[in-house]
Design a protein around this motif. Structure first.
Motif, PDB file in Angstrom:
ATOM      1  N   ASP A  60      -9.216   5.474  -3.213  1.00 35.71           N
ATOM      2  CA  ASP A  60      -8.339   4.561  -2.899  1.00 35.71           C
ATOM      3  C   ASP A  60      -8.441   3.161  -3.910  1.00 35.71           C
ATOM      4  O   ASP A  60      -9.669   2.991  -4.381  1.00 35.71           O
ATOM      5  CB  ASP A  60      -8.492   4.088  -1.560  1.00 35.71           C
ATOM      6  CG  ASP A  60      -8.333   4.977  -0.626  1.00 35.71           C
ATOM      7  OD1 ASP A  60      -7.345   5.693  -0.908  1.00 35.71           O
ATOM      8  OD2 ASP A  60      -9.233   5.134   0.489  1.00 35.71           O
ATOM      9  N   SER A  77      -3.346   4.676  -2.251  1.00 29.78           N
ATOM     10  CA  SER A  77      -4.191   5.586  -1.523  1.00 29.78           C
ATOM     11  C   SER A  77      -4.310   7.186  -2.424  1.00 29.78           C
ATOM     12  O   SER A  77      -3.417   7.490  -3.086  1.00 29.78           O
ATOM     13  CB  SER A  77      -3.768   5.992  -0.125  1.00 29.78           C
ATOM     14  OG  SER A  77      -2.453   6.184  -0.510  1.00 29.78           O
ATOM     15  N   ARG A  93       0.849  -1.050   0.118  1.00 28.03           N
ATOM     16  CA  ARG A  93      -0.066   0.036   0.116  1.00 28.03           C
ATOM     17  C   ARG A  93       1.013   1.074   0.023  1.00 28.03           C
ATOM     18  O   ARG A  93       1.676   1.342   0.947  1.00 28.03           O
ATOM     19  CB  ARG A  93      -0.743   0.144   1.509  1.00 28.03           C
ATOM     20  CG  ARG A  93      -2.151   0.877   1.326  1.00 28.03           C
ATOM     21  CD  ARG A  93      -1.851   2.415   1.476  1.00 28.03           C
ATOM     22  NE  ARG A  93      -0.863   3.036   2.212  1.00 28.03           N
ATOM     23  CZ  ARG A  93      -0.331   4.169   2.084  1.00 28.03           C
ATOM     24  NH1 ARG A  93      -0.676   5.137   1.431  1.00 28.03           N
ATOM     25  NH2 ARG A  93       0.591   4.374   3.058  1.00 28.03           N
ATOM     26  N   VAL A 122      -9.712  -3.653   0.440  1.00 25.25           N
ATOM     27  CA  VAL A 122     -10.568  -2.491  -0.269  1.00 25.25           C
ATOM     28  C   VAL A 122     -11.533  -1.941   1.169  1.00 25.25           C
ATOM     29  O   VAL A 122     -11.768  -0.826   1.440  1.00 25.25           O
ATOM     30  CB  VAL A 122     -11.640  -2.804  -1.145  1.00 25.25           C
ATOM     31  CG1 VAL A 122     -12.589  -1.743  -1.692  1.00 25.25           C
ATOM     32  CG2 VAL A 122     -10.880  -3.436  -2.431  1.00 25.25           C
ATOM     33  N   VAL A 156      -7.384  -0.356  -5.565  1.00 25.76           N
ATOM     34  CA  VAL A 156      -6.963  -1.492  -5.261  1.00 25.76           C
ATOM     35  C   VAL A 156      -6.962  -2.612  -6.445  1.00 25.76           C
ATOM     36  O   VAL A 156      -7.980  -2.675  -7.105  1.00 25.76           O
ATOM     37  CB  VAL A 156      -7.629  -2.475  -4.126  1.00 25.76           C
ATOM     38  CG1 VAL A 156      -7.264  -3.707  -3.506  1.00 25.76           C
ATOM     39  CG2 VAL A 156      -7.904  -1.045  -2.919  1.00 25.76           C
ATOM     40  N   ALA A 207      -2.235  -1.670  -3.373  1.00 29.14           N
ATOM     41  CA  ALA A 207      -3.169  -0.490  -3.135  1.00 29.14           C
ATOM     42  C   ALA A 207      -2.604   1.003  -3.236  1.00 29.14           C
ATOM     43  O   ALA A 207      -1.467   1.160  -2.662  1.00 29.14           O
ATOM     44  CB  ALA A 207      -3.854  -0.471  -1.609  1.00 29.14           C
TER      45      ALA A 207
END
Ligand SMILES: Nc1ncnc2c1ncn2[C@@H]1O[C@H](COP(=O)(O)OP(=O)(O)O)[C@@H](O)[C@H]1O
Ligand SMILES: Cc1ncsc1CCOP(=O)(O)O
Ligand SMILES: [Mg+2]
Length: 280
Positions: free
Chosen positions: A183, A179, A132, A231, A185, A177
């Motif tokens: 966001d 952001s 992420r 998510v 994914v 992911a």
């Protein structure tokens, strides 16, 4: 003849999935080991606690063989990286892979220096369950290139990094992911967007780090679908921010109300606020 339908995951609507996962975090209280930067330790631990998980900020290599096997997931964040920390990160990642334990990588400022980028690339090689980052970080990793970043802050929108995220997911096997206002994914094929959160989250340091740790907690309670867990965690964090923002006067009070809102989220609020959907 036995029907195949028993193997098919029942389709729940996204808000219900997100609520079920938050309820799972609250009931199972997974132990999340965080090897993270000095800036984020407080907010990250409090985010995990307010969601119902159990944080432990243990980063010393000598403790990893004893401690990491007890963690339900591990969060590795390179925000204040120095050479002495990297072996501990790699030891924890290796143990997770050996034990089939989920681990999540936050490649903070991946493109800010070649030392950082190389460390990230080596960690990506160790097969994180999830990566992420913000738009700049995901593009830096995907292209294996420095630049394109303003320190820990992104100079790109998450939507600028969709292709980079897909390529990184395909190359690494991780759920990726990105952001931002939306966001994003992806598992390299599907792309899902979560449209929760408030822009003022960018004015509180370590909110990105903290949502990465929340992702680790959600993945810990749903190992069968990391994509859904990622998510859902991003959306739930965003919903807490939206509710917190109604009581906040600025970043400092939002930080407090974010934690209170995450702790107090109920099913009705989650079902009415979660905003998740497929992206083309
Ligand atoms: N413009 C925005 N509107 C709403 N939420 C945002 C916006 N930008 C970032 N966020 C949220 O802030 C949190 C931190 O994301 P981000 O700032 O992209 O990470 P990082 O701090 O790692 O750069 C995430 O929950 C994200 O959804
Ligand atoms: C400011 C800063 N400097 C090194 S790590 C860090 C925190 C970054 O947190 P986030 O990625 O969540 O903004
Ligand atoms: Mg970050």
């Amino acid at each position: 003849m036995e029907s195949n339908s028993s193997q098919v995951r029942p389709t729940l609507e996204w808000p219900q999935k997100a609520w079920n996962l938050l309820a799972g975090v609250r009931s199972q209280s997974p132990l999340i080991q965080c090897i993270t930067n000095f800036v984020s330790m407080d907010l990250m631990a409090n985010t995990l606690l307010s969601a119902g998980a159990s944080p432990a900020m243990l980063h010393c290599i000598e403790e990893i063989p004893d401690f990491t096997p007890h963690a339900h997931a591990v969060c590795i964040n390179i925000g204040t990286l120095s050479p002495s920390w990297l072996p501990a990160m790699k030891a924890a990642a290796e143990l997770c892979s050996k034990l089939g334990k989920p681990w999540v990588l936050d490649p903070v400022a991946a493109g800010a220096s070649s030392f950082r980028l190389k460390a990230c690339m080596e960690l990506v090689e160790m097969k994180p369950t999830v990566i992420r980052g913000n738009g700049s970080e995901i593009v830096a990793l995907s292209k294996a290139s420095t630049g394109l970043t303003k320190g820990v802050d992104s100079i790109l929108e998450s939507t600028d990094a969709v292709e980079a995220a897909k390529l990184l997911a395909q190359a690494s096997g991780a759920i990726v992911a990105v952001s931002g206002a939306v966001d994003i994914v992806t598992d390299g094929k599907q792309v899902i967007g979560a449209r929760n959160g408030v822009a003022m989250l960018q004015k509180i340091t370590a909110t990105g780090c903290s949502v990465t740790a929340l992702i680790a907690a959600f993945v810990a309670v749903d190992k069968s679908s990391a994509l859904e867990a990622v998510v859902s965690a991003l959306s739930i964090f965003g919903v807490a921010a939206e509710l917190g923002m109604k009581m906040a006067n600025g970043p400092a009070s939002l930080r407090m109300h974010l934690i209170d809102s995450l702790h107090g989220l109920d099913e009705a609020a989650v079902l009415s606020h979660v905003n998740i959907g497929s992206l083309p």
